[in-house]
Structures are given as C-alpha cells and as structure tokens.
Design a protein around this motif. Structure first.
Motif, PDB file in Angstrom:
ATOM      1  N   ARG A 180      13.023  46.088 -22.493  1.00 57.53           N
ATOM      2  CA  ARG A 180      13.260  47.091 -21.462  1.00 57.53           C
ATOM      3  C   ARG A 180      12.506  48.369 -21.781  1.00 57.53           C
ATOM      4  NH1 ARG A 180      16.691  46.866 -17.416  1.00 57.53           N
ATOM      5  NH2 ARG A 180      16.796  49.098 -17.086  1.00 57.53           N
ATOM      6  N   TRP A 181      12.501  48.670 -23.087  1.00 57.15           N
ATOM      7  CA  TRP A 181      11.837  49.900 -23.497  1.00 57.15           C
ATOM      8  C   TRP A 181      10.334  49.835 -23.186  1.00 57.15           C
ATOM      9  CZ3 TRP A 181       8.072  50.722 -27.235  1.00 57.15           C
ATOM     10  CH2 TRP A 181       7.763  52.075 -27.438  1.00 57.15           C
ATOM     11  N   GLY A 182       9.760  48.652 -23.455  1.00 57.74           N
ATOM     12  CA  GLY A 182       8.340  48.476 -23.163  1.00 57.74           C
ATOM     13  C   GLY A 182       8.068  48.653 -21.687  1.00 57.74           C
ATOM     14  N   LEU A 183       8.983  48.130 -20.889  1.00 61.09           N
ATOM     15  CA  LEU A 183       8.847  48.283 -19.440  1.00 61.09           C
ATOM     16  C   LEU A 183       8.832  49.764 -19.080  1.00 61.09           C
ATOM     17  CD1 LEU A 183       8.776  46.483 -16.923  1.00 61.09           C
ATOM     18  CD2 LEU A 183      11.241  46.844 -16.722  1.00 61.09           C
ATOM     19  N   ALA A 184       9.740  50.499 -19.716  1.00 57.57           N
ATOM     20  CA  ALA A 184       9.805  51.940 -19.439  1.00 57.57           C
ATOM     21  C   ALA A 184       8.496  52.618 -19.821  1.00 57.57           C
ATOM     22  CB  ALA A 184      10.974  52.560 -20.208  1.00 57.57           C
ATOM     23  N   VAL A 185       7.955  52.253 -20.980  1.00 58.04           N
ATOM     24  CA  VAL A 185       6.695  52.859 -21.419  1.00 58.04           C
ATOM     25  C   VAL A 185       5.613  52.599 -20.395  1.00 58.04           C
ATOM     26  CG1 VAL A 185       4.851  52.762 -23.131  1.00 58.04           C
ATOM     27  CG2 VAL A 185       7.229  52.699 -23.861  1.00 58.04           C
ATOM     28  N   ARG A 186       5.517  51.325 -19.974  1.00 61.58           N
ATOM     29  CA  ARG A 186       4.438  50.986 -19.046  1.00 61.58           C
ATOM     30  C   ARG A 186       4.631  51.673 -17.705  1.00 61.58           C
ATOM     31  NH1 ARG A 186       4.383  45.240 -18.278  1.00 61.58           N
ATOM     32  NH2 ARG A 186       6.471  45.209 -19.166  1.00 61.58           N
TER      33      ARG A 186
END
Lengths: 350, 293, 397
Positions: free
Chosen positions: B167-173
């Motif tokens: 989820r965090w990666g999604l937020a970063v992207r």
C-alpha cells in the motif's frame, strides 16, 4: 521601478568597487586574487543569462572556461618554450608538435579562436540538443557528463595536454612579462573593462525584445514555440553567448593565475560556477559578479584562516544563501532599496 | 570471465543508482549529498567491524550481517531527518536543491575528515568472502563479487516489492504522479515524502556498506560515485526503476568490454560520449515508457 | 599596543589560524614578531581527494618543528609553522605558496605531494625567490633552483626495484599504473632496465586516477601470467586494486607484486590482510632498526597516538624540516639563496639512515630498500641497497 533603481545602483557600486576601491586598497597579491575571482564573474554572467533568464541549467560551463583557458595557456606555453617543444611533451616522448597545436603559435589566431571555437562547438551541440527538446535536469546531467568526459580526456592525454599537471610555467605574452606587479595591474584593468563590456552586452540582451522571449521561454516554452518562434535556435544562441563569455573568462584566468589545470574543467568547478550566480542572484548581472567576488574571497579567506575546517563554513554559506535568499544577494539589495524608498517617499518622485 | 566482470560491475552500478533512482526519479530531488550518505554507510560498516574486532572477535565472520542492516538503519534515519529538516523546504525549487545539497555534501565530507580522519580506513573482509570460486582452471569468480551480486538482487527485489506490491508503494507512486490528487484522497504526502527519501538514503547506506568490500573508504568516497550514479539514473529514464536496472546493465557491459579493448581512460571517455549520444536520440532516457512535458 | 603585548596575544591565541587571520586583515604589520621567531610554511592538501595521503605529512613536520623548538630553535629563533590548505587543487597551491612567501614572509615552505601541485608552485618560488622542500618520491625530470628534493626520484627506486625483482623473482613483467605522469615516467625507466636485464614486458596498463574497477586489468594480468607485477597505482585506487587482486586469487603468496608508492600509510587503507606478501620499494620503512628511527617512531606515537603508522613520505617530511635547519645553521642565514648553497653536500643522520644532499642537483643520496608486507601492516626488509644511491633526475634512457 525599484528593481531598475537598485540595478543602477548596483552597477554604480560595482563600478566604483572595481575601478577605484579595489585598485587603491588592495595590495598586488589581493588584487591578483581579485582578478582570479573576476574571471569566474564572466562565467557567472553567462549563467544569469542562460539559467536565470532562459531556464537552461548547464553544469558544464567549466568546459568552455577550460577551453578558453587551455587555448591561452597553449599559446603562452609555446611562447615560453620556443623554439623547443613544451617540456611536458618532451617527457611524454611526443616528438613533433601536434597539428592542432599549430594555430596557437600565433597570438591573433589564439585570440580569435578563444571567441570562435566555443561557438563552433556550442552552437551545433546546443542546437541539436534543444531541437530534441532535451531540457531541465537532463540537460544539466548531459553537460555534467561532458565536463567529466573532458577532464578524463585531458588527464589521459598528457603528452598533448599536460595531463594532471596542467599547463604551467609561462612568463611572457608577446614578449611582455606578465608576472610582474605592474603587468598584473594592467591585466586587471583589461579584465574589468572586458567584464563591464560583457555586462553591458548581457544587460542589453535582457532589456531587448530578445530578453522578453527568453523569459517567455523560461516560463512557458511550448507557448512561445506555438507562437512561431524557433525556441531551439534562441536557446542555442544564448547558450553560445554564455560559452563565449566562459571562454574569455578562462583565458583571463590563465593570464591572472599563470597556469591552467584540468581541475577547472571538472564537475566540482562547474557546479561551483553555478553557485557564484546563485549567490549573487540568478536574475541580476551585477549580482553574478558580486557572487563571484564574494565566494572567491570567502574561499581564500576562510581557508587561510581555518585551513583545517574551512569547508564547514563554505558549505554553510551555500546552504544559507539558497535557503534564506532564493534570489541571492540581489534580492536582499532590492528589499533594502524598497525600504529606503518607502521611508522617504513621494517628494523624490516626479 | 569478462561477462562475469560485466555483471559484477552492473550490480555495483545498480546498487549505487537504486537509492538515487528513488530519491531523484520518484521525488525529483537532486541530492548531491547522496554520495556522502554512501560514505556514511561505509563508515558505519567500518565502525561495526571495529566493534566486533574488539568486543566479539569470535563473531567477526558475520559482522557484515549486522553492518548491512545497521548501515541501512543509520542512513535511513539520517535521510529521514534530512528530509524533515532540510530537503522539504526545497520541493518547489528542484535546481536549488542541487546547490543546497552541494553545500551539505561539503559539510559532510569535512565532518568525516574532522571526526574520522583524512586517511583511508580499512574495513576487513570476512574470511569466507575472500578468495574465489574456481569454476575451471582459468575462471575464478571472486566470492565478494558474488556476494554483492546476491545482495543487489535481494535489495532490488525488495525495492520492487515495496514499491509495487504494498500500500505504501502505491502511495509513493500516486504522489509521484499527482500530488494534489493524492492529498485529496487522504494520503499524508508529507510522510510519504519523508519515508521515500529515507528509503533512498538507506539504500545508499547499503551501497556504501557493499563498496567497502571492493573499494576505498575515505571522506571523499562519496564523490567518486555520485556522478556515475546520476548518469546511470538519467540514462535509464528518470522515473523508471526498471530503466535504471537496464541502463546499469548496458553501461556496465559496454564499459568492461571497452576496457578490455582500449586504455581505461579512453574507455571511460567513449562510454560517457555514448551516453550523451543516446540521450540525444532518447531525450528522456533509454527506457522511459511515457513522454511527459 | 607595544610589540611585546602583541606577541603575547599571539602566543595566547596559540593558533596559527589567528595569526593567519590577523595578517590577512592587515591588522598587524607583517614582520611584527620576526625578530624572535621564524616562520615555516606547511603547504599540503588538507581537503579534497589528495588529503588521504597528504594530511599526515603535516603531522610529521609539526613534530620536527616541536622538537627543534624544544631544543632551542634555529639560530636561537623559535619556529612558527604557518599551515595552508592546498585543497588538492593546483592553482590553489600556487595561490597559497604566494601568500606564504609574500604575506607571511616564511623562511621556507615544506610542501606539496603531487607533481602537479609542485609544478604549480615552481613559478611562484622563482618569482618570489622562495625555498621549497618537496618531501615526496616523484618521477624526476626536474631540478629547480629553489627546490630541495629530499625523497627518492624515480630512478633511485625503480631501477633498484626492477633489478631486485629480475634477480630474485623472475624476468617477465607486467606494468600497471594510474594514468598520469609518475607511473608513465616510472615505466619509461623500468622498460629499458628490464630489457637490459634480459627480461620481457608482457603488458602495460593504466587506469584512470581514482578508478575502482580493476577486473579488466586483472584479467589481462591473468592472461599474461607475468613473474612480477610492477605497480604504480596511486591513491584510493590501490585499495580497490589490492582487494580485487586478492579476490582474483593473485595474493601475495602466489604473485610477486612490487609497488613504489605503497607505504605503511596506504596499507592502513588497503587492509593488512589484503596487502600481505606484496612488496614495496621505499627509502624508509617504519620497521628499520636503528636508534634514530626508534626514537623517531616513539616520539611520533607519543604525540599522535600509538596506533599511528609512519610511511616513507612522512619520514621525509620530518627530515625536510631538519635539512632546512641544518642548512640554515651552516649558512648562518635564513636567506634562501644562501640556504640552498649551504645545502650542497649536507649530511643528515635520518631515521632511514644517513642521507646526503647532492653537490649539484638538489636531490639526495640515499639507500633504498625492498620490504615485504607482513600481517601487521609493517614491512620485513628483504633487501637494502649496499651503498647510498646517487640521484639522477635526468636519466639517459
């Protein structure tokens, strides 16, 4: 209005400083150092034009600075070692003067090449690359890699370039001893005269119609393009001017310092040149010169005073300037002027 | 053998560039002090080895497994503080970041010099990492290189999973693509920024740790790697991690091949010129997928 | 403000920095305290890439100055060191040398490490008639009126090293160096020497300065299978080179490698276990056994810490201060011209043994030694030249 006033004032102050105060108060050693800092002033003016007004950040101005510097050094070296080969060629078993050194036997050819060669190199390169719309960070990194390439090349080809030693130990320019105090003073005045000319030239460009187009390109390049301008050509033109200025600065640097080394071409030097402009204010031509003087002076002074820890202070100066004065010293001067004018208002105005 | 050298150089370039690809590619921050964060990782490794040598000599062989997470942790923390206290003031002025972080890199280099000494320090290599794996009579693969290859693989896969499977990666992207929109859907962009930057820094720490195995550790270590890292990232296309990997691979293979054919200096010049020519034809990087203004 | 209180202030502030600041600002007349003390400029890179190797030279020089001061100074005057940072940047070296000579009026400069920095300083010396002691081994090809070169020039170490290797270890050679003038000149001397001894050069490779990727060069070495490698790789590159050599299986037990630039200091960075068994050819090793060296090593460690090591250039830097002192006392003058004249034929009982300044060429007669690196980072001296070797900065090849 305020900008213009403070701009005029800055010019006046700079003129006073360069032509009167420095020559009168500084001893020959300091004045010579000032000449060294001012050589970087040429580069900084060019950066104001390209970065401040046109939005092109080149991290490779050292290339052109070095180009001018090496050309001048080659001429001086040939004169110093004539009729024999330059000493470093002898050590590297180069037995004949390379063909591309030949033009630098003539002073006239050297001086012409110092102005022309940067154009010949910068124009096709810049035009091609701007045509392809390489910009912003990509352009910065491309120029940075070019600076690195040039350093590696110079160091690697020591038989032809003097390698890591650079080119050093020359004494005369057309028979005129350039190392004495008097000669240094003359050189200093030649340098500041050229500097003032360069400032006027750039000031003229900025105020002309072209200057408006530059700002427009910086802010919205696509719109300018849609209006029918060939933005690549305009940008290439500005880039060339900056290149020529850097080259002239490099040539003067060699006359002042008496040597050239691959270090002034490299990445570190190139980034520092941008910092000169940033410290002075990237939108102010006199600011750029002030920046070059200030950083040059701080480097000398801090390293003399704190030889073991001076980098702390220099780093802090960079950060502070960027953090507290986004538009450099010039913006501080502007604000100061504003306050001055608010305090004693209309009576002065027509 | 040359192929192995190429792969080895590739993993080194990739390790160098990964952290930068995140900080620069995903966040648009030009961090000239990135190299100094690598040096920090290297120094953490050095001090870990010193600690083991004096307190736990019996465990010397595994100090690396403590040093790697420690180097990551310290630089991660350093990166986090750096972002909160420094970088975040520059988000709207990317080129100013370059200058300010340049100043920072000067300060950090001087700090290493003042506190750790100007001379090089030696980071010992664990005994099981020295020597080589003799595949045949003439082909020997140095173990430390194999270890770095493995480490890079683990780190790269880790980063990939983190960015694309969490989820965090999604937020970063999403913050990378559209900051305002991300904020609108309730992503704490400030925190994402800080953690992303910290992650990039942490990767620099791991890289620094790995480089102690093959190179020199001194206050100027970082400067040796920084320009190359930028070139790898830009060459690959700034916003694409896969591009960074492919670009690292291309540069590494061409460099080792050219070095075998000509002198080191000329090989380097040729590579740099090739990069510039390629950037001319593919202005936004060799492997960029999308074109954006 | 009287002269005395001014001097007291200087001493109280206790730092060169304050003195530097004061003279910079022009607050004090320059020769304010030149009656009681004499200034010596120490010009080395304290920052930048070369600081790795160069910063430690200042320590050795300061030690010599302290010792001389404690023993009563030079001709009754205490020496005040003025430290300047050359910042690994040649033009800065020129600037600082000028500052030291013109503004600080130092009696002499001990300084420079790279040839590039020395070359940058030469025109300044000649202009200001200033004296430089250059404490580093270098490639030769130079003899300046105002420079004394107390370290070994290339022929002194290279010829000895090659002869030793050809005699003891084998006749096929591989030459590896960093890509700049010192390695190229050394190899230019090495090649005819090898040919004269009936040996063969199997390869000659140069890596860019600061390079850390040696796998391609190592592959070429492995393909060539030389008896001996002669290395002139310098600086941080050495760490990479030695580590990668060892990893590639060419460690000191299997491969003869001799360097003329790796001293004890470099081994600290390379790692003792990575350098074990490799050879170095130097004028000085810390492990030399004689009373002068024992005293020197003890004094150095007492001042800077027990874990410090001393390499060849540091010892020469230390010698330089003494050579200057002796020459001044012989000349009975601080005047550079007279000091240079007095230097000719001067002998000094150094930690490396006796050295003698050449009658005419400003270099020194000295012994050179081949050492083999031990596990503790020190060298076992395996060979020592029987006599002092004459310096020959302009060899006919």
């Amino acid at each position: 209005m305020i900008r213009q006033q403070s701009g005029l004032l800055a010019y006046a102050f700079l003129g006073l400083l360069l032509f009167v105060i420095f020559p009168l108060t500084l001893d020959p050693f300091r004045l010579n150092l000032m000449g060294k800092y001012l050589a970087f002033g040429f580069v900084a003016i060019g950066i104001v034009l390209t970065w401040g007004y046109t939005g092109i950040l080149s991290l490779g101005q050292g290339i052109f600075f070095g180009l001018g510097g090496y050309m001048m050094a080659m001429f001086l070296k040939l004169e110093a070692s004539a009729p024999e080969l330059p000493d470093f060629m002898v050590w590297s078993s180069v037995e004949q003067l390379p063909l591309w050194w030949l033009p630098f036997k003539s002073a006239a050819a050297t001086l012409i090449l110092i102005v022309v060669l940067p154009v010949v190199i910068a124009l096709p390169f810049a035009f091609a690359i701007f045509k392809k719309r390489v910009g912003g960070v990509y352009f910065a990194i491309v120029t940075l890699s070019l600076a690195l390439t040039m350093t590696v090349l110079i160091v690697g080809q020591q038989g032809y370039t003097g390698g890591a030693n650079g080119i050093t130990d020359f004494k005369t320019f057309l028979g005129w001893d350039i190392l004495g105090d008097r000669a240094k003073l003359v050189l200093y005045f030649i340098e500041i005269t050229l500097l003032v000319l360069a400032m006027f030239l750039c000031g003229f460009i900025i105020r002309s119609r072209l200057g408006k187009i530059l700002i427009a390109i910086r802010d919205r390049e696509d719109r300018v393009r849609f209006s029918g301008y060939d933005t690549a050509a305009v940008k290439a033109f500005v880039f060339c001017i900056a290149a020529v200025l850097s080259s002239i600065g490099g040539a003067l640097y060699v006359l002042q310092v008496g040597m050239i080394a691959p270090g002034v071409v490299g990445v570190v030097a190139s980034v520092e040149m941008v910092i000169y402009a940033a410290v002075g204010g990237r939108l102010s031509i006199p600011g750029a010169v002030f920046g070059a003087i200030l950083i040059g002076f701080s480097k000398s002074y801090l390293s003399e005073t704190f030889p073991e820890t001076w980098l702390f202070f220099l780093g802090a100066v960079f950060i502070l300037v960027v953090l507290a004065m986004p538009n450099g010293l010039a913006s501080v001067a502007d604000r100061f002027m504003l306050r001055l004018m608010l305090r004693n208002p209309p009576s002065r105005k027509q | 053998m040359q192929v192995f050298n190429g792969i080895s150089l590739f993993t080194i370039l990739l390790l160098m560039a990964l952290g930068l690809a995140i900080v620069f590619g995903q966040m648009g921050v030009i961090n000239m002090a990135h190299g100094e964060l690598m040096a920090l990782g290297a120094y953490v490794t050095y001090f870990t080895s010193r600690f083991f040598a004096s307190h736990l000599p019996g465990w010397m062989d595994i100090y690396l497994f403590v040093a790697i997470p420690l180097a990551f942790g310290v630089t991660f923390l350093g990166g986090y503080l750096l972002e909160r206290g420094f970088i975040r003031w520059f988000y709207n002025r990317p080129l100013d970041t370059l200058l300010a972080t340049w100043g920072l890199s000067l300060i950090l280099q001087q700090a290493y010099r003042t506190f750790f000494g100007a001379q090089e320090v030696n980071v010992p290599l664990a005994s099981w990492l020295s020597g080589a794996w003799n595949v045949t009579e003439n082909i020997q693969l140095p173990l430390n290189r194999i270890f770095i290859i493995g480490l890079t693989a683990v780190v790269a896969v880790g980063v990939y999973l983190l960015l694309y499977k969490t989820r965090w990666g999604l937020a970063v992207r999403s913050v990378t693509q559209n900051r305002a929109m991300s904020e609108a859907v309730g992503i704490n962009t400030a925190r994402v920024d800080a953690v992303t930057f910290a992650l990039g820094s942490g990767l620099a720490g791991i890289a620094g740790c790995a480089f102690t195995m093959i190179g020199s550790t001194n206050p100027g270590t970082g400067q040796m790697y920084i320009v190359d890292s930028f070139i790898v990232v830009v060459f690959g296309g700034v916003q694409s991690l896969v591009g960074t990997a492919l670009s690292g691979f291309t540069i590494a293979q061409s460099q080792t091949t050219l070095e075998y054919l000509m002198s080191g200096s000329m090989a380097r010049v040729t590579i740099l010129l090739l990069v510039i020519v390629v950037l001319y034809y593919r202005p936004s990087g060799l492997f960029s997928s999308k074109v954006r203004a | 403000m009287s002269k005395i209180t001014r001097r007291k202030f200087m001493q109280a502030s206790g730092s060169v920095a304050a003195a530097g600041a004061a003279t910079t600002l022009g607050l004090w007349p320059m020769r304010a305290f030149s009656q009681e003390t004499v200034k010596l400029g120490l010009l080395h890179s304290l920052t930048g890439t070369i600081a790795i190797a160069e910063a430690s030279l200042v320590e050795a020089e300061k030690l010599a100055i302290d010792e001389i001061n404690a023993a009563g100074g030079v001709m009754g005057r205490q020496i005040t060191p003025v430290v300047e940072d050359g910042a690994s940047d040649n033009p800065v070296f020129a600037e600082k040398a000028k500052k030291l000579l013109e503004r600080d009026q130092v009696a002499a400069i001990i300084g420079c490490y790279t040839s590039a920095s020395r070359k940058a300083v030469l025109p300044v010396l000649n202009r200001a008639k200033g004296l430089l002691y250059y404490p580093t081994y270098y490639e030769g090809q130079e003899q300046d009126k105002y420079v004394i070169y107390p370290s070994q020039e290339a022929t002194q170490s290279v010829v000895a090293a090659i002869e030793w290797m050809a005699k003891e270890k084998g006749k096929t050679f591989f030459l590896v160096g960093s890509d700049y003038i010192y390695p190229r000149t050394c190899n230019k001397i090495a090649k005819p020497t090898i040919a004269r001894l009936g040996g063969k050069v199997l390869g000659e490779e140069y890596a860019p300065l600061g390079h850390t990727e040696f796998s391609s060069i190592i592959n070429k070495i492995k393909a060539a299978k030389p008896d001996c490698i002669y290395s002139t790789v310098v600086g941080g590159s050495n760490v990479a080179f030695y580590k990668q050599l060892k990893a590639a299986g060419l460690d000191g037990t299997k491969q003869v490698l001799l360097s003329t630039v790796v001293s004890e200091n470099e081994i600290e960075g390379i790692g003792k276990d990575n350098a074990v068994g490799y050879y170095a050819c130097m004028g000085y090793f810390q492990s030399i056994k004689n009373p002068v060296n024992e005293k020197f090593v003890k004094a150095f460690k007492a001042k800077y810490g027990q874990d410090k090591v001393i390499g060849d250039p540091m010892q020469v830097a230390y010698n330089s201060v003494y050579l200057w002192k002796l020459a001044v006392e012989k000349a009975k003058s601080f005047d550079p011209e007279k000091v240079i004249a007095a230097s000719s034929g001067l002998e000094f009982d150094a930690a490396e043994g006796k050295i003698r300044v050449h009658a005419t060429n400003h270099h020194v007669w000295k012994k050179v030694r081949v050492g083999r690196a031990r596990a503790d980072g020190q060298f076992d001296i395996v060979w020592e030249s029987p006599n002092l070797i004459e310096p020959n900065p302009f060899p006919k090849l």
